[in-house]
Design a protein around this motif. Structure first.
Motif, mmCIF file in Angstrom:
data_model
loop_
_atom_site.group_PDB
_atom_site.id
_atom_site.type_symbol
_atom_site.label_atom_id
_atom_site.label_comp_id
_atom_site.label_asym_id
_atom_site.label_seq_id
_atom_site.Cartn_x
_atom_site.Cartn_y
_atom_site.Cartn_z
ATOM 1 N N THR A 121 0.815 -1.295 0.026
ATOM 2 C CA THR A 121 -0.103 0.064 -0.019
ATOM 3 C C THR A 121 0.942 1.091 0.029
ATOM 4 O OG1 THR A 121 -0.092 -0.016 2.515
ATOM 5 C CG2 THR A 121 -1.873 -1.287 1.352
ATOM 6 N N GLN A 122 0.480 2.272 -0.614
ATOM 7 C CA GLN A 122 1.249 3.663 -0.858
ATOM 8 C C GLN A 122 0.443 4.562 0.205
ATOM 9 O OE1 GLN A 122 1.154 4.321 -4.914
ATOM 10 N NE2 GLN A 122 3.130 3.995 -4.892
ATOM 11 N N THR A 123 1.444 5.303 0.796
ATOM 12 C CA THR A 123 0.821 6.423 1.594
ATOM 13 C C THR A 123 1.215 7.524 0.588
ATOM 14 O OG1 THR A 123 1.287 5.227 3.566
ATOM 15 C CG2 THR A 123 0.979 7.522 3.796
ATOM 16 N N PHE A 124 0.137 8.509 0.522
ATOM 17 C CA PHE A 124 0.412 9.785 -0.097
ATOM 18 C C PHE A 124 0.820 11.011 0.823
ATOM 19 C CE2 PHE A 124 -1.363 7.365 -3.489
ATOM 20 C CZ PHE A 124 -0.805 8.133 -4.552
ATOM 21 N N TYR A 125 1.951 11.742 0.674
ATOM 22 C CA TYR A 125 2.150 12.808 1.326
ATOM 23 C C TYR A 125 2.056 14.058 0.818
ATOM 24 C CZ TYR A 125 4.533 8.948 4.214
ATOM 25 O OH TYR A 125 4.872 8.015 4.902
ATOM 26 N N GLN A 126 1.500 15.180 1.532
ATOM 27 C CA GLN A 126 1.374 16.234 1.090
ATOM 28 C C GLN A 126 2.597 17.115 0.712
ATOM 29 O OE1 GLN A 126 -1.889 18.461 2.999
ATOM 30 N NE2 GLN A 126 -0.694 20.167 2.949
ATOM 31 N N ALA A 127 2.713 17.406 -0.505
ATOM 32 C CA ALA A 127 3.967 17.885 -1.081
ATOM 33 C C ALA A 127 4.122 19.541 -0.933
ATOM 34 C CB ALA A 127 4.452 17.524 -2.438
ATOM 35 N N GLY A 128 2.773 20.091 -1.065
ATOM 36 C CA GLY A 128 2.702 21.434 -1.145
ATOM 37 C C GLY A 128 1.603 22.025 -1.986
ATOM 38 N N THR A 129 1.354 23.179 -2.237
ATOM 39 C CA THR A 129 0.121 23.627 -3.064
ATOM 40 C C THR A 129 0.822 23.644 -4.817
ATOM 41 O OG1 THR A 129 0.648 26.072 -3.107
ATOM 42 C CG2 THR A 129 -0.647 25.005 -1.423
ATOM 43 N N LEU A 130 -0.116 23.508 -5.306
ATOM 44 C CA LEU A 130 0.247 23.576 -6.883
ATOM 45 C C LEU A 130 0.834 24.878 -7.252
ATOM 46 C CD1 LEU A 130 0.189 22.032 -9.461
ATOM 47 C CD2 LEU A 130 -2.021 23.190 -10.174
ATOM 48 N N ASP A 131 0.581 25.886 -6.756
ATOM 49 C CA ASP A 131 1.279 27.225 -7.018
ATOM 50 C C ASP A 131 2.703 27.294 -6.503
ATOM 51 O OD1 ASP A 131 -1.063 27.903 -8.006
ATOM 52 O OD2 ASP A 131 -1.893 29.134 -6.280
ATOM 53 N N GLU A 132 2.935 26.337 -5.477
ATOM 54 C CA GLU A 132 4.436 26.407 -4.886
ATOM 55 C C GLU A 132 5.486 25.691 -5.798
ATOM 56 O OE1 GLU A 132 4.976 25.487 -0.665
ATOM 57 O OE2 GLU A 132 2.820 24.949 -0.977
ATOM 58 N N PHE A 133 4.975 24.982 -6.941
ATOM 59 C CA PHE A 133 5.697 24.403 -8.094
ATOM 60 C C PHE A 133 5.703 25.048 -9.192
ATOM 61 C CE2 PHE A 133 4.696 21.377 -4.881
ATOM 62 C CZ PHE A 133 5.717 20.658 -4.518
ATOM 63 N N LEU A 134 6.611 26.010 -9.563
ATOM 64 C CA LEU A 134 6.858 26.593 -10.787
ATOM 65 C C LEU A 134 6.904 25.975 -12.241
ATOM 66 C CD1 LEU A 134 9.344 29.394 -9.389
ATOM 67 C CD2 LEU A 134 6.638 29.498 -9.343
ATOM 68 N N SER A 135 6.029 26.262 -13.067
ATOM 69 C CA SER A 135 6.204 25.538 -14.386
ATOM 70 C C SER A 135 7.592 25.384 -14.970
ATOM 71 C CB SER A 135 5.240 26.188 -15.312
ATOM 72 O OG SER A 135 5.213 25.652 -16.649
ATOM 73 N N ARG A 136 8.018 24.339 -15.117
ATOM 74 C CA ARG A 136 9.117 23.661 -15.899
ATOM 75 C C ARG A 136 10.403 23.891 -14.904
ATOM 76 N NH1 ARG A 136 8.350 27.441 -20.493
ATOM 77 N NH2 ARG A 136 10.339 27.334 -20.784
ATOM 78 N N ILE A 137 10.401 24.316 -13.696
ATOM 79 C CA ILE A 137 11.518 24.520 -12.813
ATOM 80 C C ILE A 137 11.327 23.302 -11.636
ATOM 81 C CG2 ILE A 137 12.273 25.876 -11.060
ATOM 82 C CD1 ILE A 137 12.407 27.456 -13.741
ATOM 83 N N GLY A 138 12.339 22.519 -11.724
ATOM 84 C CA GLY A 138 12.445 21.562 -10.705
ATOM 85 C C GLY A 138 12.628 22.038 -9.299
ATOM 86 N N ARG A 139 11.899 21.183 -8.370
ATOM 87 C CA ARG A 139 12.079 21.586 -6.867
ATOM 88 C C ARG A 139 12.160 20.461 -6.182
ATOM 89 N NH1 ARG A 139 7.115 23.642 -3.198
ATOM 90 N NH2 ARG A 139 8.237 23.662 -1.321
ATOM 91 N N VAL A 140 13.224 20.430 -5.164
ATOM 92 C CA VAL A 140 13.687 19.366 -4.274
ATOM 93 C C VAL A 140 12.763 19.503 -3.135
ATOM 94 C CG1 VAL A 140 15.282 18.219 -3.101
ATOM 95 C CG2 VAL A 140 15.812 19.137 -5.186
ATOM 96 N N ILE A 141 12.011 18.356 -2.447
ATOM 97 C CA ILE A 141 11.493 17.970 -1.340
ATOM 98 C C ILE A 141 11.799 16.793 -0.821
ATOM 99 C CG2 ILE A 141 9.457 19.337 -2.043
ATOM 100 C CD1 ILE A 141 8.136 16.811 -2.076
#
Length: 106
Positions: free
Chosen positions: A4-24
């Motif tokens: 089973t997979q657990t889903f973790y909240q990574a942030g709001t969609l707006d926090e992830f800029l288009s075409r820019i990688g972000r490390v969490i």
């Protein structure tokens, strides 16, 4: 074996800029999150499959392909597969976007 997979909240969609990688960091794992220009979100292990390794979060996103400037490799964001003539694979994680929140499955 129960996988089973657990889903973790990574942030709001707006926090992830288009075409820019972000490390969490989730559960001690470094994950590179990419949002494409058509608003799809992909999560990959932030580890380059190239023999010399390195992060992939600095890559350049075009469509659903990640261009790795370090080794000139192309990686399919949906499968993690390195495109020919090179070979390798990056571990991918399932992503869901619900009500403006990004969730990543581990």
């Amino acid at each position: 074996m129960n996988m089973t997979q657990t889903f973790y909240q990574a942030g709001t969609l707006d926090e992830f800029l288009s075409r820019i990688g972000r490390v969490i960091i989730l559960e001690g794992q470094e994950i590179a999150v990419f949002r494409t220009s058509d608003d799809h979100v992909f999560a990959l292990e932030n580890r380059n499959p190239h023999p010399k390794g390195g992060p992939i979060a600095e890559g350049i996103v075009s469509g659903h392909i990640l261009y790795d400037p370090l080794y000139d490799w192309q990686i399919d964001l949906s499968t993690g597969m390195v495109q020919a003539p090179d070979e390798g694979q990056v571990r991918t994680f399932p992503v869901k976007v619900e009500q403006g929140m990004v969730w990543i499955g581990l």
